[in-house]
Design an enzyme around this catalytic site. Structure first.
Site, PDB file in Angstrom:
ATOM      1  N   ASN A   1      63.310  17.135  38.834  1.00  0.00           N
ATOM      2  CA  ASN A   1      61.956  17.598  39.154  1.00  0.00           C
ATOM      3  C   ASN A   1      61.102  16.409  39.533  1.00  0.00           C
ATOM      4  O   ASN A   1      61.088  15.404  38.817  1.00  0.00           O
ATOM      5  CB  ASN A   1      61.317  18.287  37.937  1.00  0.00           C
ATOM      6  CG  ASN A   1      60.021  18.998  38.299  1.00  0.00           C
ATOM      7  OD1 ASN A   1      60.040  19.948  39.073  1.00  0.00           O
ATOM      8  ND2 ASN A   1      58.914  18.534  37.761  1.00  0.00           N
ATOM      9  N   GLU A   2      60.429  16.510  40.652  1.00  0.00           N
ATOM     10  CA  GLU A   2      59.492  15.470  41.086  1.00  0.00           C
ATOM     11  C   GLU A   2      60.026  14.072  40.760  1.00  0.00           C
ATOM     12  O   GLU A   2      59.423  13.324  39.985  1.00  0.00           O
ATOM     13  CB  GLU A   2      58.114  15.681  40.468  1.00  0.00           C
ATOM     14  CG  GLU A   2      57.394  16.876  41.054  1.00  0.00           C
ATOM     15  CD  GLU A   2      55.917  16.945  40.655  1.00  0.00           C
ATOM     16  OE1 GLU A   2      55.523  16.258  39.693  1.00  0.00           O
ATOM     17  OE2 GLU A   2      55.171  17.672  41.313  1.00  0.00           O
TER      18      GLU A   2
ATOM     19  N   PHE B   1      46.216  23.992  29.061  1.00  0.00           N
ATOM     20  CA  PHE B   1      44.969  24.287  29.784  1.00  0.00           C
ATOM     21  C   PHE B   1      45.137  24.176  31.296  1.00  0.00           C
ATOM     22  O   PHE B   1      44.157  24.140  32.036  1.00  0.00           O
ATOM     23  CB  PHE B   1      43.834  23.394  29.273  1.00  0.00           C
ATOM     24  CG  PHE B   1      43.478  23.730  27.847  1.00  0.00           C
ATOM     25  CD1 PHE B   1      43.029  25.007  27.514  1.00  0.00           C
ATOM     26  CD2 PHE B   1      43.647  22.805  26.835  1.00  0.00           C
ATOM     27  CE1 PHE B   1      42.745  25.349  26.200  1.00  0.00           C
ATOM     28  CE2 PHE B   1      43.362  23.128  25.517  1.00  0.00           C
ATOM     29  CZ  PHE B   1      42.911  24.410  25.195  1.00  0.00           C
TER      30      PHE B   1
ATOM     31  N   ARG C   1      58.024  13.391  28.983  1.00  0.00           N
ATOM     32  CA  ARG C   1      59.088  13.813  29.898  1.00  0.00           C
ATOM     33  C   ARG C   1      59.415  12.658  30.832  1.00  0.00           C
ATOM     34  O   ARG C   1      58.741  11.642  30.832  1.00  0.00           O
ATOM     35  CB  ARG C   1      58.673  15.058  30.688  1.00  0.00           C
ATOM     36  CG  ARG C   1      57.473  14.826  31.593  1.00  0.00           C
ATOM     37  CD  ARG C   1      57.201  16.054  32.456  1.00  0.00           C
ATOM     38  NE  ARG C   1      55.990  15.884  33.228  1.00  0.00           N
ATOM     39  CZ  ARG C   1      55.465  16.816  34.009  1.00  0.00           C
ATOM     40  NH1 ARG C   1      56.048  17.992  34.121  1.00  0.00           N
ATOM     41  NH2 ARG C   1      54.367  16.590  34.685  1.00  0.00           N
TER      42      ARG C   1
ATOM     43  N   GLU D   1      55.102  23.910  44.332  1.00  0.00           N
ATOM     44  CA  GLU D   1      54.088  24.005  43.268  1.00  0.00           C
ATOM     45  C   GLU D   1      52.715  23.773  43.870  1.00  0.00           C
ATOM     46  O   GLU D   1      52.549  22.868  44.690  1.00  0.00           O
ATOM     47  CB  GLU D   1      54.260  22.893  42.226  1.00  0.00           C
ATOM     48  CG  GLU D   1      55.457  22.968  41.339  1.00  0.00           C
ATOM     49  CD  GLU D   1      55.465  21.784  40.349  1.00  0.00           C
ATOM     50  OE1 GLU D   1      54.407  21.178  40.091  1.00  0.00           O
ATOM     51  OE2 GLU D   1      56.557  21.473  39.847  1.00  0.00           O
TER      52      GLU D   1
HETATM   53  C1  GAL Z   1      53.830  18.685  38.406  1.00  0.00           C
HETATM   54  C2  GAL Z   1      55.069  19.009  37.601  1.00  0.00           C
HETATM   55  C3  GAL Z   1      54.927  20.292  36.809  1.00  0.00           C
HETATM   56  C4  GAL Z   1      53.580  20.341  36.151  1.00  0.00           C
HETATM   57  C5  GAL Z   1      52.506  20.185  37.177  1.00  0.00           C
HETATM   58  C6  GAL Z   1      51.108  20.271  36.597  1.00  0.00           C
HETATM   59  O1  GAL Z   1      53.751  17.312  38.626  1.00  0.00           O
HETATM   60  O2  GAL Z   1      56.196  19.128  38.432  1.00  0.00           O
HETATM   61  O3  GAL Z   1      55.948  20.358  35.865  1.00  0.00           O
HETATM   62  O4  GAL Z   1      53.495  19.335  35.197  1.00  0.00           O
HETATM   63  O5  GAL Z   1      52.625  18.937  37.785  1.00  0.00           O
HETATM   64  O6  GAL Z   1      50.124  20.122  37.586  1.00  0.00           O
END
Ligand code: GAL
Length: 671
Positions: free
Chosen positions: A159-160, A368, A121, A318
């Site tokens: 995203n990020e 996981f 990605r 998140e």
């Molecule tokens: C973030 C990301 C998410 C997922 C997550 C896993 O960096 O935005 O899509 O990958 O980490 O911890």
């Protein structure tokens, strides 16, 4: 690039009721039957806010100009039916295969010339004109399609940004860097002067000759490196603006954000500069399982996020319910840890608690990684804790909109961080965050709230201001810091602060140039310590990393070095300034030393813990504009702990007993 619009976006907090609760929702990975079950489970957990479609471009636009919105229409309608609000993603965080095949020039190039390929990605550079065109395309189609959808509350742009790779060295990146430099400097002479190119025959005759920093025989020009960091941070926001311009045009009333990664691990993006472009600050935070003090790192990251948000409520976009999948050993969270983490973020200003992700994937790289609905389904500890957390957040609704009000501030600047850690410095052991986090930790342990503020922010109202290894500072910001002392604050400045200006030019006449007058000291020469060495100080404490030859020039010595060749030379000084004081710390004390200096500063400034409690209890108070106050007491120990507070524990609805059970949290509505 920011466009002017007549309609301003409404606040996301007008759309999401109570405290937000939910996570990344990736329904495209599941059949309809599971998506229907999701709705039941979301109701059970009290979910009211989800980020949808973050990695869905390849499914939404399976080939150029062909769209399949069937599944997303269904999901948006179903979520609206159950009252869940959506942060709808622009779907641009992973370009589809057809786009890479057609435009391989969108792929990121690293400093050594490696082209990073697809199959993962984030395989694009933000300065690619083709990528921007296609990303703008899918963004517009999404915006037009869902602009009136009742579930839409927020745009989740990409995203990020900057995750995995944040600096790009391809041809278009180099061209964009040159344009950025030309805009910054106006003339090549100004750039040569700023970069100090008289050194090593580095002068440029025109902007066309300039390249991004890349592999070279020896160290690169520090001005070039610092500007490339600035440019790289800016290039990500410039790409963000391309998408936001479309969203503003089609949905002027819907706020936009992107999820930041503010923490002790993210250095490359200047989030204080980014903040002005985000309608609400959203942050992602992941614990490092191997860190026994991970809850303190969390507190630091959450305080930093609140600083970036200017003290306004923010979204925890998140975090994880339990283990992640990307650390070397992915330990699950301990029982109750997820609730402690979530409520620690709320204590420090988050008004929404979200996770990556809603349902744990059965395939792909992150299968996981924990989620709200684990592989094991409802009969699991994680699910029970998720349901409990949803109920807890419901009870905490009165907290919404209230603010943390701190009397202590730590000055924090990404540019100073970058500049301090560019190569060829007196010691590789001077890391921008080390001393800063040591003070933050000591404040945390005492239950003292501290704001992380940018040096250009006002320091009015702070009684204690800590300035740690602020290597680069502008005259104006140094004056703000001096002004805080004159106005009555206790200000501590550490070694390796104020040494250079924002061009990374040494301030001549003795260190710490920008703060010399304020502090009443003059440093003649740095004496960094060799690896593993320690120094004894006159008060019996020990320090490492740094010492220097300090002369008093108006200040008094409070503590001195005791060892050759600096015996008797001040290691800590104080100068009375106006109604305040300016302290200078010329070494990196060990934990006892930090604590003892901090206690002295707290005594002088009158800054006190938010409440009295047994050790191991994290304490933060949020207060509302109408005078309500909420004391968060998070017990990180495995035995009950006393907390001196009276009022109602919002989590139980009962009068607070004065004790918080092992591993538990109390949120006391005081009074
Ligand atoms: C973030 C990301 C998410 C997922 C997550 C896993 O960096 O935005 O899509 O990958 O980490 O911890």
């Amino acid at each position: 690039m920011t466009q002017q619009h007549t309609t301003t976006p409404s606040s996301v907090w007008n759309k999401v009721e109570g405290l937000g609760f939910g996570g990344d929702y990736n329904p495209e990975q599941w059949p309809v039957s599971v998506r229907l079950e999701d709705l039941e489970l979301m109701r059970e957990a009290g979910v009211n806010f989800l980020s949808v479609g973050i990695f869905s471009w390849a499914l939404l636009e399976p080939s150029e100009g062909t769209y399949d919105f069937g599944w997303l229409d269904e999901v948006m309608d179903n979520l609206a039916d159950i009252g869940v609000k959506v942060a709808l993603a622009t779907a641009t965080a992973a370009p589809p295969a057809w786009l890479v095949r057609k435009h391989p020039e969108i792929l990121p190039v690293t400093a050594d010339g490696t082209v990073l390929g697809p199959g993962s990605r984030r395989h694009y550079t933000p300065s690619s004109s083709a990528y921007r065109r296609y990303a703008a395309g899918i963004t517009r189609v999404l915006a037009e399609r869902y602009k009136d959808h009742p579930a839409l509350a927020l745009w989740h742009v990409d995203n990020e940004l900057g995750c995995h790779i944040s600096e790009f060295h391809g041809e278009e990146d180099a061209a964009a860097f040159r344009v950025w430099l030309e805009r910054r400097y106006g003339s090549i002479d100004a750039l040569n002067a700023s970069w100090g190119t008289a050194f090593w025959s580095q002068s440029y005759g025109s902007f066309a000759e300039i390249m991004p920093p890349s592999a070279a025989p020896s160290t690169l020009n520090p001005g070039q490196q610092l500007d490339f960091q600035r440019f790289s941070s800016w290039a990500l926001t410039d790409y963000y603006h391309c998408l936001v311009a479309i969203l503003r045009e089609v949905t002027p009333e819907i706020p936009c954000t992107t999820n930041l990664m503010a923490s002790s691990a993210t250095k490359s993006m200047d989030y204080f500069a980014w903040a002005k472009d985000l309608d609400v600050i959203a942050n992602d935070h992941y614990l490092v399982a191997a860190d026994p003090e991970r809850h303190i790192e969390l507190a630091f990251s959450a305080d930093l996020t609140r600083g970036i948000a200017g003290g306004h409520p923010w979204i925890l976009m998140e975090h994880s319910t339990s283990a992640v999948n990307w650390q070397p050993r992915n330990q699950p969270k301990m029982p109750g840890e997820m609730q402690r983490n979530s409520l620690a973020h709320v204590a420090r200003g988050a008004d929404a608690v979200m996770f990556f992700q809603w349902r744990q994937s059965f395939a792909g790289s992150e299968k996981f990684h924990s989620a709200m609905v684990p592989h094991g389904g409802r009969d699991t500890r994680v699910w029970r804790e998720v349901v409990e957390l949803g109920a807890a957040l419901k009870r905490l609704e009165p907290v919404r909109g209230s603010r943390v009000r701190s009397r202590a501030a730590i000055v924090f600047d990404y540019e100073a961080w970058w500049a301090a850690e560019i190569d060829s410095k007196p010691s590789i052991d001077v890391k921008y965050l080390d001393l800063l986090r040591a003070f933050h930790r000591a404040l945390f342990l005492r239950g003292i709230s501290v704001d992380l503020v940018h040096p250009s922010d006002s320091l009015e109202g702070y009684d204690l201001v800590l300035v740690c290894t602020l290597y680069a500072v502008s005259d104006r910001n140094a004056a703000t810091i001096a002004g805080a002392a004159a106005a009555g604050a206790t200000v501590l400045v550490s070694y390796f602060s104020g040494v250079v200006d924002m061009q990374d030019h040494v301030r001549l006449g003795g260190y710490p140039g920008a703060f010399r007058d304020l502090l009443g000291v003059r440093v003649e020469e740095f004496h960094p310590l060799l690896a593993g060495s320690q120094l004894k100080l006159s008060d019996g404490t020990v320090s490492s990393v740094w010492s220097e030859h300090v002369h008093l020039a108006g200040a008094e010595a409070v503590q001195t070095f005791t060892e050759y060749p600096l015996e008797g030379v001040p290691s800590l000084t104080r100068r009375a300034v106006g109604s305040g004081a300016a302290w200078y710390l010329a070494t990196f004390p060990d934990r006892d030393g930090i604590e003892s200096i901090l206690d002295t500063l707290l005594d002088e400034s009158g800054v006190a813990p938010v409440a009295d409690a047994d050790p191991g209890v994290e304490l933060v108070r949020r207060t509302s504009d109408d005078g309500h106050s909420f004391l968060f007491a998070i017990n990180h120990t495995r035995s009950a702990a006393a907390v001196a507070a009276t009022g109602t524990d919002l989590l139980t609805g009962a009068p607070f007993s004065g004790s918080v059970a092992a591993g538990a949290v109390a949120v006391v509505a005081e009074g």
